[in-house]
Design a protein around this motif. Sequence first.
Motif, PDB file in Angstrom:
ATOM      1  N   PRO A   1       0.829  -1.211   0.000  1.00 47.04           N
ATOM      2  CA  PRO A   1       0.000   0.000   0.000  1.00 47.04           C
ATOM      3  C   PRO A   1       0.864   1.263   0.000  1.00 47.04           C
ATOM      4  CG  PRO A   1      -0.814  -1.586   1.607  1.00 47.04           C
ATOM      5  CD  PRO A   1       0.520  -2.098   1.140  1.00 47.04           C
ATOM      6  N   LYS A   2       0.384   2.281  -0.666  1.00 44.23           N
ATOM      7  CA  LYS A   2       1.100   3.554  -0.724  1.00 44.23           C
ATOM      8  C   LYS A   2       0.807   4.363   0.536  1.00 44.23           C
ATOM      9  CE  LYS A   2       1.522   7.813  -3.433  1.00 44.23           C
ATOM     10  NZ  LYS A   2       0.949   8.600  -4.567  1.00 44.23           N
ATOM     11  N   LEU A   3       1.854   4.780   1.235  1.00 46.77           N
ATOM     12  CA  LEU A   3       1.711   5.624   2.423  1.00 46.77           C
ATOM     13  C   LEU A   3       2.074   7.052   2.053  1.00 46.77           C
ATOM     14  CD1 LEU A   3       1.201   5.893   5.506  1.00 46.77           C
ATOM     15  CD2 LEU A   3       3.663   5.482   5.814  1.00 46.77           C
ATOM     16  N   ASN A   4       1.096   7.940   2.103  1.00 52.43           N
ATOM     17  CA  ASN A   4       1.326   9.339   1.752  1.00 52.43           C
ATOM     18  C   ASN A   4       1.825  10.142   2.940  1.00 52.43           C
ATOM     19  OD1 ASN A   4       0.384   9.060  -0.960  1.00 52.43           O
ATOM     20  ND2 ASN A   4      -1.718   9.055  -0.184  1.00 52.43           N
ATOM     21  N   THR A   5       2.352  11.315   2.675  1.00 52.78           N
ATOM     22  CA  THR A   5       2.809  12.229   3.716  1.00 52.78           C
ATOM     23  C   THR A   5       1.618  12.748   4.510  1.00 52.78           C
ATOM     24  OG1 THR A   5       4.655  12.914   2.303  1.00 52.78           O
ATOM     25  CG2 THR A   5       4.097  14.354   4.148  1.00 52.78           C
ATOM     26  N   ALA A   6       1.788  12.897   5.812  1.00 56.79           N
ATOM     27  CA  ALA A   6       0.717  13.431   6.656  1.00 56.79           C
ATOM     28  C   ALA A   6       0.372  14.858   6.226  1.00 56.79           C
ATOM     29  CB  ALA A   6       1.142  13.405   8.118  1.00 56.79           C
ATOM     30  N   VAL A   7      -0.921  15.171   6.302  1.00 57.09           N
ATOM     31  CA  VAL A   7      -1.394  16.476   5.857  1.00 57.09           C
ATOM     32  C   VAL A   7      -2.572  16.889   6.739  1.00 57.09           C
ATOM     33  CG1 VAL A   7      -2.980  15.419   4.188  1.00 57.09           C
ATOM     34  CG2 VAL A   7      -2.175  17.760   3.803  1.00 57.09           C
ATOM     35  N   SER A   8      -2.831  18.182   6.849  1.00 60.47           N
ATOM     36  CA  SER A   8      -3.979  18.638   7.638  1.00 60.47           C
ATOM     37  C   SER A   8      -5.264  18.204   6.951  1.00 60.47           C
ATOM     38  CB  SER A   8      -3.962  20.161   7.796  1.00 60.47           C
ATOM     39  OG  SER A   8      -4.385  20.800   6.618  1.00 60.47           O
TER      40      SER A   8
END
Length: 236
Positions: A140-147
């Motif tokens: 699975p692709k883990l994206n950067t944390a974002v608001s």
Amino acid sequence: MQLFYHPNSSETSKEIFFDKEESRHIGKVLRKKEGDILDITNGKGVFFKAELTMVSPKKCIATITETTKQQPLPYHLHLAVAPTKSNDRFETFLEKATEIGITEITPIICEHSERKTIKPERFEKILQSAMKQSLKAYLPKLNTAVSSKDFIKQKHSENLLCIAHCEETDKKSFKGMIQNKQSVLVLIGPEGDFSSEEIELAKNNNFIPVTLGDTRLRTETAAIVATHSVSFINQY
């Protein structure tokens, strides 16, 4: 079957070179020897069988003897989930969702979030371990944390956009909305739920408020239930 992860391998690769950490694991811990066959995936849908031709604590080399492809999930599932106060609980979600079947994960920082930072390296290891344990060839692709607000306002390609929240307002059944082979994005909030402002922002950006059941669920449980619901609909 024990599965190894080697992200730099492709269908045209002839040999696989393991780094020092994995080489030590292969030779010292597993006591593999030259001539042994390893099962390997690149996390991009490909399985390899490879014969060890060199085994040492610092370098292991294997020659690829067979390459096969795994069919991808018949759906695209993207969950945007608020990190839990306890890292262990969020890691449980990552592990179980990978085992069940998920495509993409985005940690979102919400107004009521108790945890504002994450450890992406640790989360990546959890995903890799779960992929290998469940014998999957897709990581699975883990994206950067974002608001949460920035994420909600982004342009999303998924066909079905949902927000699961706990406010006593009109909500649709998530299970009732899922269709086979669909591209789905679900927002899952923190322990304190989404704020009213976040919910309204989501609704104004085409997210449909949904319920995951009759009981109030913890963040990681809600995320796992959403994952299983999509997987189940696509299997039966």
